[in-house]
Motif scaffolding. Sequence first.
Motif, PDB file in Angstrom:
ATOM      1  N   ARG A 167       0.844  -1.194   0.000  1.00  0.00           N
ATOM      2  CA  ARG A 167       0.000   0.000   0.000  1.00  0.00           C
ATOM      3  C   ARG A 167       0.882   1.249   0.000  1.00  0.00           C
ATOM      4  NH1 ARG A 167      -4.197  -0.709   4.789  1.00  0.00           N
ATOM      5  NH2 ARG A 167      -4.939   1.265   3.879  1.00  0.00           N
ATOM      6  N   ALA A 168       0.873   1.956  -1.119  1.00  0.00           N
ATOM      7  CA  ALA A 168       1.771   3.095  -1.298  1.00  0.00           C
ATOM      8  C   ALA A 168       1.522   4.189  -0.267  1.00  0.00           C
ATOM      9  CB  ALA A 168       1.608   3.660  -2.711  1.00  0.00           C
ATOM     10  N   GLU A 169       0.248   4.403   0.091  1.00  0.00           N
ATOM     11  CA  GLU A 169      -0.060   5.482   1.028  1.00  0.00           C
ATOM     12  C   GLU A 169       0.505   5.210   2.419  1.00  0.00           C
ATOM     13  OE1 GLU A 169      -3.626   2.637   1.074  1.00  0.00           O
ATOM     14  OE2 GLU A 169      -2.143   3.437  -0.342  1.00  0.00           O
ATOM     15  N   ILE A 170       0.859   3.933   2.699  1.00  0.00           N
ATOM     16  CA  ILE A 170       1.494   3.581   3.968  1.00  0.00           C
ATOM     17  C   ILE A 170       2.995   3.403   3.786  1.00  0.00           C
ATOM     18  CG2 ILE A 170       1.596   1.860   5.820  1.00  0.00           C
ATOM     19  CD1 ILE A 170      -1.327   1.260   5.336  1.00  0.00           C
ATOM     20  N   LEU A 171       3.376   2.751   2.689  1.00  0.00           N
ATOM     21  CA  LEU A 171       4.779   2.418   2.448  1.00  0.00           C
ATOM     22  C   LEU A 171       5.669   3.649   2.363  1.00  0.00           C
ATOM     23  CD1 LEU A 171       6.905   0.205   1.717  1.00  0.00           C
ATOM     24  CD2 LEU A 171       6.320   0.646  -0.677  1.00  0.00           C
ATOM     25  N   PHE A 172       5.292   4.625   1.559  1.00  0.00           N
ATOM     26  CA  PHE A 172       6.195   5.747   1.306  1.00  0.00           C
ATOM     27  C   PHE A 172       6.330   6.720   2.477  1.00  0.00           C
ATOM     28  CE2 PHE A 172       5.572   4.169  -3.016  1.00  0.00           C
ATOM     29  CZ  PHE A 172       6.900   4.052  -3.382  1.00  0.00           C
ATOM     30  N   PRO A 173       5.300   6.914   3.307  1.00  0.00           N
ATOM     31  CA  PRO A 173       5.568   7.655   4.544  1.00  0.00           C
ATOM     32  C   PRO A 173       6.593   6.947   5.431  1.00  0.00           C
ATOM     33  CG  PRO A 173       3.227   7.677   4.070  1.00  0.00           C
ATOM     34  CD  PRO A 173       3.851   6.755   3.080  1.00  0.00           C
ATOM     35  N   GLY A 174       6.564   5.593   5.403  1.00  0.00           N
ATOM     36  CA  GLY A 174       7.581   4.845   6.142  1.00  0.00           C
ATOM     37  C   GLY A 174       8.974   5.084   5.580  1.00  0.00           C
ATOM     38  N   VAL A 175       9.079   5.131   4.252  1.00  0.00           N
ATOM     39  CA  VAL A 175      10.354   5.440   3.612  1.00  0.00           C
ATOM     40  C   VAL A 175      10.819   6.832   4.024  1.00  0.00           C
ATOM     41  CG1 VAL A 175      11.490   5.866   1.396  1.00  0.00           C
ATOM     42  CG2 VAL A 175       9.941   3.914   1.646  1.00  0.00           C
ATOM     43  N   GLY A 176       9.870   7.774   4.110  1.00  0.00           N
ATOM     44  CA  GLY A 176      10.203   9.128   4.543  1.00  0.00           C
ATOM     45  C   GLY A 176      10.767   9.152   5.955  1.00  0.00           C
ATOM     46  N   CYS A 177      10.234   8.283   6.837  1.00  0.00           N
ATOM     47  CA  CYS A 177      10.757   8.202   8.205  1.00  0.00           C
ATOM     48  C   CYS A 177      12.204   7.735   8.204  1.00  0.00           C
ATOM     49  CB  CYS A 177       9.896   7.261   9.042  1.00  0.00           C
ATOM     50  SG  CYS A 177       8.227   7.863   9.383  1.00  0.00           S
ATOM     51  N   PHE A 178      12.528   6.780   7.339  1.00  0.00           N
ATOM     52  CA  PHE A 178      13.908   6.321   7.243  1.00  0.00           C
ATOM     53  C   PHE A 178      14.820   7.421   6.717  1.00  0.00           C
ATOM     54  CE2 PHE A 178      12.171   1.980   7.460  1.00  0.00           C
ATOM     55  CZ  PHE A 178      13.107   1.388   8.290  1.00  0.00           C
ATOM     56  N   LEU A 179      14.307   8.225   5.788  1.00  0.00           N
ATOM     57  CA  LEU A 179      15.106   9.315   5.247  1.00  0.00           C
ATOM     58  C   LEU A 179      15.434  10.335   6.337  1.00  0.00           C
ATOM     59  CD1 LEU A 179      16.385  10.463   2.699  1.00  0.00           C
ATOM     60  CD2 LEU A 179      14.223  11.647   2.232  1.00  0.00           C
ATOM     61  N   ILE A 180      14.448  10.617   7.182  1.00  0.00           N
ATOM     62  CA  ILE A 180      14.696  11.524   8.315  1.00  0.00           C
ATOM     63  C   ILE A 180      15.732  10.914   9.253  1.00  0.00           C
ATOM     64  CG2 ILE A 180      13.649  12.576  10.355  1.00  0.00           C
ATOM     65  CD1 ILE A 180      11.016  12.731   8.745  1.00  0.00           C
ATOM     66  N   ALA A 181      15.662   9.588   9.426  1.00  0.00           N
ATOM     67  CA  ALA A 181      16.617   8.914  10.308  1.00  0.00           C
ATOM     68  C   ALA A 181      18.047   9.026   9.781  1.00  0.00           C
ATOM     69  CB  ALA A 181      16.234   7.446  10.474  1.00  0.00           C
ATOM     70  N   VAL A 182      18.217   9.059   8.454  1.00  0.00           N
ATOM     71  CA  VAL A 182      19.557   9.257   7.876  1.00  0.00           C
ATOM     72  C   VAL A 182      20.131  10.584   8.345  1.00  0.00           C
ATOM     73  CG1 VAL A 182      20.838   9.670   5.748  1.00  0.00           C
ATOM     74  CG2 VAL A 182      19.170   7.848   5.820  1.00  0.00           C
ATOM     75  N   CYS A 183      19.330  11.610   8.253  1.00  0.00           N
ATOM     76  CA  CYS A 183      19.781  12.948   8.669  1.00  0.00           C
ATOM     77  C   CYS A 183      20.092  12.983  10.154  1.00  0.00           C
ATOM     78  CB  CYS A 183      18.714  13.988   8.324  1.00  0.00           C
ATOM     79  SG  CYS A 183      18.307  14.079   6.574  1.00  0.00           S
ATOM     80  N   LEU A 184      19.227  12.363  10.948  1.00  0.00           N
ATOM     81  CA  LEU A 184      19.461  12.333  12.389  1.00  0.00           C
ATOM     82  C   LEU A 184      20.702  11.511  12.727  1.00  0.00           C
ATOM     83  CD1 LEU A 184      15.796  11.885  13.683  1.00  0.00           C
ATOM     84  CD2 LEU A 184      17.239  13.902  13.946  1.00  0.00           C
ATOM     85  N   GLY A 185      20.922  10.414  11.984  1.00  0.00           N
ATOM     86  CA  GLY A 185      22.106   9.594  12.220  1.00  0.00           C
ATOM     87  C   GLY A 185      23.389  10.356  11.950  1.00  0.00           C
TER      88      GLY A 185
END
Length: 434
Positions: A167-185
């Motif tokens: 489900r794209a509407e769920i999957l891609f917000p999850g991908v966005g969370c990982f992208l934020i985690a890259v910056c925080l890391g």
Amino acid sequence: MMVPFQWDFSGILTLIALPSERSISSGLIMYLVESKGGAIVCMLLSLFFLGTWPAVLTLLERRGRLPQHTYLDYTMTNFLAAVIIALTFGEIGSERPNFFSQVSQLKDNWPSVLFAMLGGVFLSIGNLSTQYAWAFVGLSVTEVITSSITVVIGTTFNYFLDDKINRAEILFPGVGCFLIAVCLGSAVHSSNAADNKAKLRSLPSAHKPSTEATYTSIATETLPEKGTKDPESASGSVGKAKAGTAHYLVELENRRAIKVFGKSTLIGLTITFFAGFCFSLFSPAFNLATNDQWHTLKKGVDKLVVYTAFFYFSVSCFVIAIILNIIFLYRPVLDLPRSSFKAYLNDWNGRGWAFLAGLLCGFGNGLQFMGGQAAGYAAADAVQALPLVSTFWGVLLFGEYRKSSRRTYILLVSMLFMFIVAVGVLMASSGHRK
């Protein structure tokens, strides 16, 4: 859910198999994961295994064992895990195609085999790179950045390869969370590096570490005697230094195999981002190997079952790792000391731990692919939340972030929170392959 065995012998209590798309009227039912619930169980087990093996290799490096020696040992049992999976799960039952029947069809299914082996090459190079990145960037941050890059790039590829079953509407917000985690890391690493520099500046000039550190190898140095605590232990230290102090950092530097004092932190981040890019490609390659979305197989040729694909995947991973690490024995990188194949064979200190790491990684990858085949490889990339496990081991075993600044702690908690959200969202996006 995993389908249990079913025997047709009279007088023996028949085990009731849950609904499955594959059924066999005479004999065993192949051990397959086909339900969403079973896929999630595989992902959770994979998450634990894949988050634990890096901690084991980090432990050995901090004890002074050369990474070339450790990785050669790790590679042996990592390949062994794939063989075990192929000869058990891949051969259970009379259903075809099974492992051996597909291996004998190499002249027909070679395009899928090449995709599987390409994925193994990417994973092997990625794992080899992270072994050096852990020393420079730290276990927690390295795993955060590499895993997040894997999700951002690899999950996007897998979503389209899997015909958008997630489900794209769920999957891609999850991908966005990982992208934020890259910056925080990245921010955590920078903040922690600044904290360590401040600690080292507090040392008297006579005790400040030299950029020319002396190398020690576990091959020539015995492990701590009983009653002596390792520098890996967050609750203790060698000598009087406590985890998180400047003296602790100096003692760790003198003992570890990869020397980091005096080297730019950019080296570690570059290696980390390179490893993340490699990791982002191995899962899509494996996806192509098992589902043939690009229609490279001739009509009537069976697609590779996940166990066969994982075997070929591991063969190439094994070969690349052996070649590169033997080269690194004689031509080491990052100012590591030269070694030899004879020295490697004689280096038994810590070998059991390296073997354990290989088994954990091998079974972790196998479980990830089993879950991905059932629920979609995009959702299976939720196992890239393995930094949650690695960070636990980093803090517990190695005293990472002890006595750090308040800013570092806030960034660390924020990073872990984003991972918790991300893994939940990716698992919620699971679909079911038709």
